[in-house]
Design an enzyme around this catalytic site. Structure first.
Site, short mmCIF file in Angstrom:
data_model
loop_
_atom_site.label_atom_id
_atom_site.label_comp_id
_atom_site.label_asym_id
_atom_site.label_seq_id
_atom_site.Cartn_x
_atom_site.Cartn_y
_atom_site.Cartn_z
N GLU A 126 87.77 -10.19 -5.61
CA GLU A 126 88.16 -11.25 -6.22
C GLU A 126 89.58 -12.22 -5.83
O GLU A 126 90.46 -13.13 -5.25
CB GLU A 126 88.30 -10.96 -7.60
CG GLU A 126 89.16 -12.20 -8.27
CD GLU A 126 88.82 -12.38 -9.50
OE1 GLU A 126 89.08 -10.42 -9.95
OE2 GLU A 126 89.35 -12.95 -10.46
N PRO A 568 83.63 -14.02 -13.43
CA PRO A 568 83.06 -12.72 -12.03
C PRO A 568 84.02 -14.63 -11.35
O PRO A 568 82.92 -15.83 -10.95
CB PRO A 568 82.51 -12.69 -12.13
CG PRO A 568 81.55 -12.37 -13.13
CD PRO A 568 81.96 -13.43 -13.45
N CYS A 569 84.58 -13.96 -9.80
CA CYS A 569 85.08 -15.09 -9.16
C CYS A 569 84.49 -15.39 -7.06
O CYS A 569 85.40 -15.85 -6.81
CB CYS A 569 86.89 -15.42 -9.24
SG CYS A 569 87.48 -13.88 -8.58
N ASN A 570 83.37 -14.58 -8.10
CA ASN A 570 83.25 -14.06 -6.55
C ASN A 570 82.77 -14.74 -5.81
O ASN A 570 83.41 -15.21 -4.34
CB ASN A 570 81.80 -13.09 -6.31
CG ASN A 570 82.04 -12.15 -7.37
OD1 ASN A 570 82.72 -11.82 -8.32
ND2 ASN A 570 81.40 -10.61 -6.60
#
EC number: 2.1.1.37
Length: 609
Positions: A126, A568-570
């Protein structure tokens, strides 16, 4: 305000490049051994003086086929020396020679090599946060790409391309055709290693056309659409353009201005301000009061992401804050919530605000030419031992200060990997307990999971910065003096729970939803070590948290006072150039589960009232 915190220009760190550089290994042009090759007649002479003979038959059929195509015989002989009698490779080299001859000669630049990192999951990294805008964003390609291209060119000129990979040759050729290096690289990543030159050009043209139609771009930065169509030409590209325009219009928000990130990310105020800001914020009536909600994600997401987040969370304006105002490390994040913003207070004791305050033992070894006072954004990966050894060898060659080019090389990697000076000419990555301290967690917090150092870095890199989040949540202490019920989504290692505990807010009931078993173990261990008297209930998947299950939880616990989390910032982080698909990505689309769960909680609780 603290002098070190009051301006964007006070620190030498490029805070806008924190969002995770893509990690790849390329040849070290600064410290590599001599591989320069020079041509002398029919021989290739190396730096060490050894020679090997290589003859090319004069005007053979193999050569003749390229002569009739208009290539000089000297270039043909040069290409054959590199590639042998392989028609495709020779033609590729000839085209590259022509591109280099047609482009203005550039001076070689010292481009720092990128070292492989230690990471358990690069795609989930991330906080490898370099802001690499995707193909739908404004043209602001980084100088790193230009340096990389210059380095590849210089290598080609020095050793006649023998060490260049096929990807590097294609990237060099596209760059010399006039396409921005970053666009060319993204096209190659998206289209795959076997993509042909026409396919790559089609992809880049389609992306440029999409950008031309982007409603969020200002008119003065839009490319001329007619010129793009004329340059790219053809029915196929027009069809692609029309399809992209159709998709864009489906996502367009009519009559709205896109969210613009502030240059100085201090949100609705920070504790170091001498005079608190007077901020007027009008919340929609249906969002006032409990259950309160708090959502976090990376500020530097692809264009339009925060507009979508805002639209799904009741049109509330997000608060963008950089944690460098709260600690010795930067972390740009957006927070969208319905919490009151008056009477906030920070955690005490105040955390260290500079590198030397946080790591006092490093001050003795810190060179005067390393002017950092803040660390860059903490990542899920660390610099390798190979890199730190290379830096040591580079610096110790000189009695006094190393030359400027060596200083730049060292500072580049120190800023990128948050390396600190631990001895004479020695740098090292931060230890896990140092990262815990910088992020506001108690010492050895992540050891409770019984995991490796690598996994500890990963868990910490994907967490809240506790001091920043606690400043926002501090208003809850007076609202819930007898205890609070928390629904913690995407809990990670319990940043929200630690913040509330340190604020003195009793945790009556915490329903923690976290996919990682390692992270669940860390939170459970912390819960037991701090002798919490409330109830901790764990779930492992937000997608399985149905309305019926929420209803049962609300009935048994009496409702939730706070719904908190950061999905999540994937697919949002700048380093993810393969699947940086925004909220439509596989991982980051879980944001919509946060919205669904919040809506269900509000709906169920309103009926119970």
């Amino acid at each position: 305000m603290d002098k070190n915190l009051s301006g964007e220009d006070n620190d030498d760190i490029d805070w806008d490049t924190e969002d995770e550089l893509e990690i790849q290994e390329i040849q070290d042009t600064v410290f590599s051994s001599c591989t320069d090759l020079r041509t002398t007649g029919q021989h290739v002479v190396c730096c060490d003086g050894e020679a090997s003979s290589s003859s090319v038959p004069f005007r053979s059929k193999f050569i003749q086929q390229f002569v009739v195509m208009g290539f000089p015989e000297e270039s043909i002989a040069k290409a054959i020396k590199q590639n042998g009698e392989n028609s495709d490779l020779v033609l590729d080299s000839l085209l590259t020679f022509k591109a280099l001859d047609d482009s203005p000669e550039e001076q070689p630049s010292v481009s720092p090599p990128l070292e492989p990192s230690i990471s358990s999951d690069d795609s989930a990294s991330e906080y490898n946060e370099n802001v690499l805008n995707n193909v739908y964003e404004e043209d602001s390609w980084s100088s790193d790409s230009d340096n990389y291209i210059n380095t590849v060119k210089q290598r080609y000129l020095n050793d006649e391309g023998s060490s260049l990979s096929e990807k590097e040759k294609m990237l060099l050729f596209l760059a010399n055709m006039g396409y921005p290096a970053e666009e060319a690289s993204i096209a190659m990543d998206r289209c795959g290693p076997k993509a042909s030159l026409p396919e790559l050009v089609d992809f880049i043209c389609a992306a440029q056309m999409s950008r031309a139609e982007d409603p969020y771009l200002l008119e003065d930065v839009k490319p001329n659409l007619k010129d793009i169509l004329n340059d790219c030409g053809g029915y196929k590209k027009r069809k692609m353009y029309n399809e992209l325009c159709k998709q864009k219009k489906q996502r367009e928000i009519s009559g709205e201005e896109p969210i613009r990130l502030p240059k100085s990310m201090i949100g609705f105020g920070i504790p170091t301000e001498s005079v608190p800001r007077m901020v007027q914020r009008i919340l929609p009536e249906k969002t006032i009061g409990p259950p309160y909600f708090y959502y976090e994600n990376v500020a530097l997401a692809p264009k339009g992401v925060w507009d979508t987040i805002k639209r799904h969370l009741y049109e509330i304006e997000p608060e963008f804050v950089d944690s460098k105002y709260f600690s010795a490390t930067a972390r740009k994040r957006g927070y969208l919530h319905n919490l009151p913003i008056e009477n906030r207070f920070p955690l005490f004791p105040l955390p260290p605000r500079t590198i030397h305050e946080a790591l006092p033992l490093s001050k003795r070894w810190w060179p005067s030419w390393d002017t950092r006072s803040k660390l860059n954004c903490l990542q899920t990966a660390i610099g390798s031992a190979r890199l730190t050894d290379k830096i040591r060898k580079a610096v110790e060659k000189y009695d006094g200060e190393p030359p400027m080019e060596i200083q730049k090389y060292v500072l580049y990697h120190c800023k990128k990997w948050n390396l600190v000076w631990v001895g004479r000419n020695k740098v090292a990555p931060l230890e896990p307990d140092e990262v815990e301290m910088l992020l506001g967690f108690p010492k050895n917090h992540t050891r409770g999971g019984g995991i490796s150092r690598t996994d500890r870095y990963k868990s910490l890199g994907n967490s809240f910065q506790v001091d920043t989040v606690a400043y926002h949540l501090s208003v809850l202490r007076d609202l819930f003096p007898n205890g609070i019920n928390v629904l913690s989504l995407f809990s990670g290692i319990g940043g929200a729970e630690v913040a509330l505990y340190r604020l003195g807010v009793p945790l009556s009931n915490v329903v923690s939803v976290e996919k990682s078993e390692v992270n669940r173990n860390i939170v459970r261990s912390w819960w037991e070590q701090t002798n919490q008297r409330g109830n901790l209930i764990h779930f492992d998947d937000v997608q399985l948290l149905s309305r019926d299950r929420l209803k049962k939880l609300i009935e048994s616990l009496g409702g939730f006072d706070l719904v908190i989390g950061g999905s999540p910032c994937n697919n949002l982080a700048g380093s993810n150039r393969v699947s940086r698909d925004g909220l439509e990505g596989k991982e980051s689309s879980l944001f919509f589960d946060y919205v669904r769960i919040l809506d269900d909680v509000k709906s169920i609780m309103s009926r119970h009232r």
